[in-house]
Design an enzyme around this catalytic site. Structure first.
Site, PDB file in Angstrom:
ATOM      1  N   PRO A  38     -33.332   2.723   9.638  1.00  0.00           N
ATOM      2  CG  PRO A  38     -32.094   1.323  11.018  1.00  0.00           C
ATOM      3  CD  PRO A  38     -32.854   1.333   9.738  1.00  0.00           C
ATOM      4  CG  ASN A  39     -30.704   5.947  13.727  1.00  0.00           C
ATOM      5  OD1 ASN A  39     -31.301   6.502  14.640  1.00  0.00           O
ATOM      6  ND2 ASN A  39     -30.165   4.742  13.851  1.00  0.00           N
ATOM      7  NE  ARG A  59     -26.917   9.328  11.948  1.00  0.00           N
ATOM      8  CZ  ARG A  59     -27.051   8.175  11.322  1.00  0.00           C
ATOM      9  NH1 ARG A  59     -28.046   7.981  10.478  1.00  0.00           N
ATOM     10  NH2 ARG A  59     -26.206   7.196  11.523  1.00  0.00           N
ATOM     11  CE1 TYR A 102     -25.029   8.307   7.163  1.00  0.00           C
ATOM     12  CE2 TYR A 102     -24.341   9.241   9.257  1.00  0.00           C
ATOM     13  CZ  TYR A 102     -24.562   8.144   8.453  1.00  0.00           C
ATOM     14  OH  TYR A 102     -24.313   6.893   8.933  1.00  0.00           O
ATOM     15  CG  ASN A 147     -29.342   3.864   3.253  1.00  0.00           C
ATOM     16  OD1 ASN A 147     -28.925   3.059   4.087  1.00  0.00           O
ATOM     17  ND2 ASN A 147     -28.841   5.088   3.115  1.00  0.00           N
ATOM     18  CB  ALA A 206     -27.801   0.101  11.987  1.00  0.00           C
ATOM     19  CD  GLU A 250     -25.959  -3.265   0.333  1.00  0.00           C
ATOM     20  OE1 GLU A 250     -25.299  -3.831  -0.564  1.00  0.00           O
ATOM     21  OE2 GLU A 250     -25.716  -3.418   1.536  1.00  0.00           O
ATOM     22  CG  HIS A 298     -24.615   1.520   2.351  1.00  0.00           C
ATOM     23  ND1 HIS A 298     -25.425   1.348   3.434  1.00  0.00           N
ATOM     24  CD2 HIS A 298     -24.462   0.294   1.799  1.00  0.00           C
ATOM     25  CE1 HIS A 298     -25.736   0.074   3.549  1.00  0.00           C
ATOM     26  NE2 HIS A 298     -25.179  -0.589   2.562  1.00  0.00           N
ATOM     27  NE  ARG A 316     -19.854   5.185   9.331  1.00  0.00           N
ATOM     28  CZ  ARG A 316     -21.147   5.345   9.580  1.00  0.00           C
ATOM     29  NH1 ARG A 316     -22.020   5.203   8.603  1.00  0.00           N
ATOM     30  NH2 ARG A 316     -21.564   5.658  10.791  1.00  0.00           N
TER      31      ARG A 316
END
Lengths: 137, 137, 137, 137, 137, 137, 137, 137, 137, 137, 137, 137
Positions: free
Chosen positions: C9-10, C17, C22, C71, C74, C95, C97, C104
């Protein structure tokens, strides 16, 4: 098949206590009807309010019977000793609850004995016992 | 009676995934056998991996069917939205799990949907669905 | 080798964004450059904002591809259902990121999917994907 | 580029200890192969079981080297003092773990040093170090 | 048999510090008496206040001695690195405490090293060491 | 009076590290000025990054000096072994922190050593040491 | 300099209450001695048992005085409203405690007001106030 | 002004479900009346039960509209992915709830999306939406 | 309608304190403008820093006024006594916050008074009060 | 010396139950051998599965015997009533466990009875009892 | 005997507020009847909604009266300052509650003041005060 | 009136055990005096150390007696089964404790049975029973 229903603390008050929660019939009345439904099987019944006596009974039947149907009542949530007894015996055990324990207080959401049972049936009222018997057939 | 079995995420892999945990047969094969056992009842089956689609289906059937048998898979433990859907509909729901969730990781011990179900059956392998059907009869 | 990058998502907003977090490039631009660096390998790309669609895609590729680079955004921290999908498939998963999730908020420090991945790479910006590809070679 | 690999407690036992978890080769053997792969770069290696000596080494190299690759072993999860050292120095640090720490006990899921590292690589066995070197190039 | 007693931080103050808690004799005096009781066995003694030096000693003796008697003092409750060392070595280890740690502050109730020891003896004052030696015979 | 200032991990970087937090001067420069302010008293200074060496120093001075001023840095929050050393010695100890630890991360809000100190002074920058000296006069 | 000492609940009982903990002199007696020590400075004193009155006083002095010395007593641990007042005013505030709060019950280990103070001094008995005055000079 | 109301899971049942809690009217009926009250503004309406579709819609409108009124239903408390979408877009968002979530179960007291909204309005029944529209004027 | 706005601790500093957070105007100035907007309604205003005085005021108006708009400031999160007062009175209460409390520290995310209010409005700056007035009309 | 070994729930199954955990011999067999090793001492043995009977026995022997060796089984972790009995009697008690309870589930890491025992011995298999006897000599 | 009843916040509403919980009579009416029952004793009565005023009153009577009967209302659960006042005074204090606080919300199960009272009486309605008076005779 | 006092585990040791805590007289002696004070009422007494026997007794008297005075000792804090028995019976129950349980360890601060009792009296020594009797008159 040789099965036994073991009921824990306060379940001897069934039909007397909190009727809106547990129903109007005593367990003895229900048990009679239940055995009639399964004429080819040998189903016994035992009740005690004493934790250690339930352990004694589990030791007694847990190496020779075909199945145990256990409603440990409040001990479900507090008795590590009963959980240990279940881990020690050989007979498969099905956990039963008359009410849906998830609709009640938080302390009843955690079962110490569940990890040592084959399966669990809860919330169907006194009919939960019949479903438990069927699970062994 | 008009019943529906709703399966949640990853249950479409039944018979393919972790066979020692979930068994070798696909749910489709099992479902066929199940319907044969209850010839007088109308049992449907639905599966989706998408949380919102399960909610859509619950809305669709939840005001007219006689019973819902829900195995929400991992959403059992994370979906407050499905729990809300169960609280909103009228049809009684029985929660089903193939494995005994108490023998698995801690995150699977808490069910968000259980408080909104009539009862719960878990740990009897794929036979859990049959017991759930019987609970409605 | 047949690899697939799955973005959650996103991540379709990459380059639009929060650029200081990012980076400025869209993932599509980066992906083109990435595939050029590994001309002998077949690398695909998939993105969805819908949890269940990511599960569908994992089912689709998870029994035949050589590697998955995931990735989950969330959903890394909230989706037990994706974690179950990873446990069910056969293809090894890495995985990834973009940011160092430990810098964070606390909710991002716990990964539900990590226990079901071979390894984890995070904090190297968009270069994290390239390192993940190299981990398969 | 001038890089240094710093290994923390018990990593001197690599190849001796728990081989199914950490592999059969000693780190020295692996380190030799690694330096050969990057002939144009200057890669050093340091190991200590003493928390304070690792801090001393970080102070020594942390204002002049181009990169630090740190596998702090168990100190990853307990040493706020090493975390402080990382916050104080200027050289970027990459955290490395041989195993996927998320597959192990809960105490290993929280890293005190991660928030002070650029990025993190874990779970690729001893190859994790090579990926870390590449992340600096 | 070749055994070693390893004492951790502040145990060099035995006989000096908090006498009502730890007794009046220095460990050296006691150790002499102890070795006289077991003339057929080879018992060594090592003490350090430095966590990493204890790890070094465990590595040194942990693949050839017959038994280790470890009183890790405060590191019992904070050192995951010593716990890792115990997991890595081959020699069986017995955990010893002079005082009953359960009568003291809560932080001392949790032992990080206990899961990696064969057994544990605590609360018998300095006699705890002798019982530990006997446990190996 | 015979006093000693003991500084823990990373405080050797004072004046080099995070200047906005800890100020621009090295501790050595400050220490010289401090001793000049108290010409009638004997004030020593010791620093180490190694937990066990701080314990060694505490044992060495803790039965003969008139006061100890301890800034244990990060070990304040993680070292039960230093706390034990403080409980074992006789010399009164004043805890000092340059920054107000309550304005920083949560892990720094809990002090393991504070219960074993006479008093605590924090947040006055490097001037905290001078106030600590005055507390002994 | 214009300074004010503000004392919170129960500190009016100083010299009356729990003498082994707080000493035998009333604060008034001590305050007189204290002002004599700093003849060039203007030091006021205020006490109230009412949380809101302390806030009123903080508002009154907090934009014009040079320093506030605050012993908020039990409100230290429960009053977010006083903490907000401290965040709102401009005058620097030093937190003072007569006893070492870390030697007392757990509820006293957490200070809500500390993050809004410049520094903190505790455990030096009634002398803590003098050290606080000195911290402003 | 160009505004959009986005409703999350189960809000399509408004007027059907739990009427004592949510009122008797469907949202469509209410929405019509609402738009009539603000003839000079362009107000749209969108509903979905699928988390990812809500994210898609937020991406679509979140860089051009003047305001978003979001009632994320149960996703308020579980969807970090929607929270991330809110952090990524530019349009200000007002969080709305029909009921006072603080009067309901504890899980509904925590909002993951609130920190990324301008403001929050809850408890005024369906009138909450009108107040949210007014907040933008 | 007869309404009253009750402001809690530190809100008398509005326009003086932390202007970037609470705005530049004093509440008195704003209140004048607010009453002009609602000429047909009787709106009063009361402020106190003393918890018990707010309770006194709530008792005084809580059985005769038409509505209470309460910004309890920090007491929102700590005062069970104000919560009890709200439970005891008859007049409906709307909770108001100038800032979005979810963007601030964790202690401000929990409201003790919210369960006893009709609704809640937060984050719209001083305009939050106007929206609260409108909620009563 | 007059000693008694008291065994709690399920320990009557020793030699029958989980043999890989508890060994193959029944406690009776072992007890006979044990008494032969200490011919000059009077050692008794008692076992019950009932918590209250163990309390009764503790009351009976706890004012006249020289020592009690207690393996309370699962009641170790759940029985505050047995802990109270231990606090009430005069005879010193040594806690014994056959297995290393720290290698087992978390619920077994906390002992309610340990604070009321002189010392504790665990993890040496059935030999733990012999070490306990020796601790009294 | 000289006794005083001190009532905390909201208890002035007795007979007005939540009558099903607290009864229909005002405390004044009840107090009159109460004093008539104990004609040989001097019983006073004080009520305040302000925490600090209750502390003031406790200071005033706490060194000369024979007994204090304290119903601190909500301050029972939040006021460490009243707890401190109780610890400081000499007169014995009996805690009283009209309702059984264990039947109410969880926040009311913890009493900060109870550890500083002689005894506690709760749940007998307004008759609890009479039992408290009797406890002093 | 027909009342019964039921005492739980270890209360048979009253007068023998920890006299500074529980007083010097046995309960039997006290009980005799108590019955003499209430010649017109029928007061019985029962004691057991066995949880299940207390349940049996509660069932026996709980539908016909006028009141039960229950001091469940340690079972107060651990027995959900006794709590269930109290919920099931009809006779009102008053909880009694000799000591103020809030002055003792934390585990004794939580009462499982309190929510099912009418009221609670604790801390008045053995006189607590008399107050309990009076509460029924």
């Amino acid at each position: 098949m040789k099965l036994i229903i073991i009921n824990g603390p306060n379940l001897n008050l069934l039909g007397i206590r909190e009727k809106e929660l547990y129903g109007k019939d005593s367990f003895e009345t229900y048990f009679e009807q239940l055995t009639l439904k399964f004429p080819n099987h040998n189903i016994e019944f035992y009740q005690s309010n004493i934790e250690g006596e339930i352990i004694n009974k589990l030791h007694e039947v847990g190496f020779s019977y075909n199945g145990i149907i256990l409603n440990a009542g409040a001990y479900t949530h507090t008795s590590l000793a009963i959980a240990d007894a279940l881990a020690a015996i050989k007979t498969p055990v099905v956990e039963v609850h008359i009410t849906n324990i998830y609709k009640r207080e938080k302390i009843r959401h955690k079962s110490l004995i569940a990890p040592h049972c084959t399966g669990s049936i809860s919330g169907f009222g006194i009919k939960s016992y019949e479903l438990a018997v069927r699970s062994f057939l």
